[in-house]
Design a protein around this motif. Structure first.
Motif, short mmCIF file in Angstrom:
data_model
loop_
_atom_site.label_atom_id
_atom_site.label_comp_id
_atom_site.label_asym_id
_atom_site.label_seq_id
_atom_site.Cartn_x
_atom_site.Cartn_y
_atom_site.Cartn_z
N ASN A 30 0.83 -1.21 0.00
CA ASN A 30 0.00 0.00 0.00
C ASN A 30 0.87 1.27 0.00
O ASN A 30 2.10 1.21 0.09
N ASN A 31 0.19 2.40 -0.11
CA ASN A 31 0.88 3.70 -0.20
C ASN A 31 1.70 3.99 1.06
O ASN A 31 2.75 4.63 1.00
N TRP A 35 5.64 4.85 1.42
CA TRP A 35 6.01 6.11 2.10
C TRP A 35 7.06 5.85 3.17
O TRP A 35 8.01 6.60 3.35
N SER A 120 -5.18 4.08 4.06
CA SER A 120 -4.26 3.35 3.16
C SER A 120 -4.92 3.00 1.83
O SER A 120 -6.09 2.61 1.79
N ASN A 121 -4.17 3.17 0.76
CA ASN A 121 -4.61 2.82 -0.59
C ASN A 121 -3.71 1.74 -1.14
O ASN A 121 -2.50 1.76 -0.89
N GLU A 126 -2.61 4.06 -5.88
CA GLU A 126 -1.79 5.25 -5.63
C GLU A 126 -1.05 5.64 -6.92
O GLU A 126 -0.95 6.81 -7.25
N GLU A 127 -0.58 4.61 -7.62
CA GLU A 127 0.16 4.89 -8.86
C GLU A 127 -0.73 5.48 -9.94
O GLU A 127 -0.27 6.15 -10.85
N ALA A 130 -4.51 7.83 -7.06
CA ALA A 130 -5.38 7.68 -5.89
C ALA A 130 -6.67 8.49 -6.04
O ALA A 130 -7.30 8.45 -7.09
N THR A 136 -11.41 6.74 -9.36
CA THR A 136 -11.22 6.05 -8.08
C THR A 136 -12.53 5.78 -7.31
O THR A 136 -12.69 4.69 -6.75
N PRO A 179 0.32 11.34 -0.95
CA PRO A 179 1.54 11.55 -1.72
C PRO A 179 2.30 12.84 -1.36
O PRO A 179 3.17 13.26 -2.15
#
Ligand code: FCB
Length: 441
Positions: A30-31, A35, A120-121, A126-127, A130, A136, A179
């Motif tokens: 996940n993102n 991160w 959380s994505n 996210e790519e 998101a 989405t 992001p």
């Protein structure tokens, strides 16, 4: 000093709240995982790692703890990136695991409440941009349909989005969440898509499960103008409209009021069966030209506030009463879906708890429809960009060994849950310093 016990209505829910990425561990798709791998994003370079090792099975012992200490409900979130690891793949084993967890809650007498999106994505989402991507909401809807079909047998209460206000602000205005953007226009665009996602989810859940209760969890922040200056008043009011009011009002009348325009979200009116209220603290707000990026609002705590260990929160229990009063306008039952404080030493937590619960009691005493309380949180968990520096658990966690540490608040909260109320004797035992204030003669 007077001796008394204040009680909550019969059937009141007492629980704790958790979120997948913060407790499960081994979430690598996940993102937030991505991160955590970037330098400088998480305080002290902390990583979620095994977190509370719920994915390794420790949810069982932690839910034992919850049940043995008198709780009767638990709020948790399911991890989209596990259920749909890539756009074209669904992981049935993961859904089966969540079904096992749900049975585990019911077996222990804990009424489950599921959050479908808690910050959380999936990495693939996210790519694709998101929630800035207009596709989405529809993708979220597909995920929600799949998850609800699999889990509805065990769940009635669904939170579609956790704190969409905080997610949009931290990820797109302040930049502390992935992001990491600082762009008001992007924030408002994301807010619009979040509201669309909520709306689609609401209708899908009701289609699949007519008796479901569906709502949003909102982070209500109390914003006080720092002075009588009209500019301070104006900016405090603006923050309150955007951060507090925007989503639940849209879920009431279908109109999302952004700074400079109102967007009509189709089918969004009447899409909350309850309001989830997360309350932590209150800010003073002043108008400050140096803060253009946050619409000229400068937020801080009053200088004599009682602060949590890292200065993250101020103990402002009256803001909690204000939150519940604010929630009344939406004309739906309320559930406190989060409230708590970071405090590894457990010095402030007992009185924070007592003072906040007394404010909640004032609210139910007026017959305001508050139906339950979920403390944040059961066991210390991974606090997003603040990593492991903040300890919100009733139980402490030794991250290296996975040992749980029983803080005094465990026993205090257990007495509250078992009594369905708060007594002067409990306050005298766990936080005598506020006994005279809370139970005066
Ligand atoms: C809330 C989040 C929750 C937790 C608490 C301390 O904003 O919903 O996940 O981090 O703050």
């Amino acid at each position: 000093m007077s001796e008394a016990t204040v009680h909550f209505p019969r059937g009141f829910l007492w629980g704790t709240a958790t979120a997948a990425h913060q407790v499960e561990g081994s979430n690598t798709n996940n993102n937030w995982y991505a991160w955590e791998q970037q330098e400088g994003r998480i305080l002290n370079g902390d990583k979620s790692g095994l977190a509370c090792d719920w994915w390794g099975g420790r949810w069982k012992e932690d839910l034992d703890r919850a049940a043995e200490t008198g709780q009767n409900a638990h709020r948790f979130s399911i991890e989209w990136s596990r259920i749909q690891p890539s756009p074209d793949r669904w992981d049935e084993d993961t859904l089966e695991r969540y079904r096992t967890m749900l049975r585990g809650m019911l077996d222990r007498g804990l009424m489950p409440m599921i959050t479908l999106h808690h910050f959380s994505n999936p990495l693939w989402l996210e790519e694709q941009g998101a929630w800035e991507n207009d596709d989405t909401p529809q993708k979220f809807a597909v995920f929600v349909r799949r998850a609800v079909e699999a889990l509805k047998e065990y769940v009635t209460y669904w939170v579609t989005l956790n704190e969409p206000n905080i997610y949009a602000t931290c990820a797109y205005t302040i930049g502390t969440f992935p992001p990491g953007r600082q762009d008001i226009n992007a924030t408002l665009h994301v807010a619009t898509n979040l509201m669309r996602g909520h709306t689609l989810a609401y209708h899908i859940i009701h289609e699949l499960q007519p008796e479901a209760r569906v709502g949003l969890s909102m982070n209500y922040r109390s914003f006080k103008p720092a002075s009588v200056s009209p500019l301070d008043k104006w900016v405090a009011g603006l923050e309150s409209k955007l951060l507090n009011d925007m989503f639940p009002r849209a879920a009431q009348d279908g109109k999302l009021r952004l700074v400079y325009k109102t967007v009509k979200i189709s089918n969004a009116a009447k899409t909350q069966d309850f309001l989830g209220v997360n309350y932590y603290s209150r800010d003073l707000v002043s108008f400050d030209l140096r803060h253009a990026g946050t619409l000229f609002g400068h937020n801080y705590y009053r200088s004599d506030a009682e602060l949590s260990t890292n200065g993250f929160l101020a103990n402002e229990p009256e803001g909690f009463y204000e939150a519940l009063k604010w929630g009344l306008q939406f004309n739906v039952p309320m559930l406190v879906t989060e409230n708590g404080v970071e405090d590894a030493e457990d010095k402030l937590r007992p009185r924070y708890l007592a003072e906040h619960l007394l404010q909640m009691w004032r609210a139910v005493n007026f017959n305001w429809p508050v139906k339950g309380y979920f403390h944040w949180t059961l066991v210390d968990n991974f606090e997003w960009e603040r990593g492991w520096s903040q300890r919100f658990g009733l139980w402490g966690l030794d991250v290296a060994t996975q040992a749980r540490i029983r803080r005094p608040s465990v026993d205090f909260y257990a007495e509250i849950c078992k009594e369905n109320g708060l007594s002067s004797a409990m306050v005298a035992k766990y936080c005598p310093e506020v006994k005279a204030k809370l139970f005066p003669d």
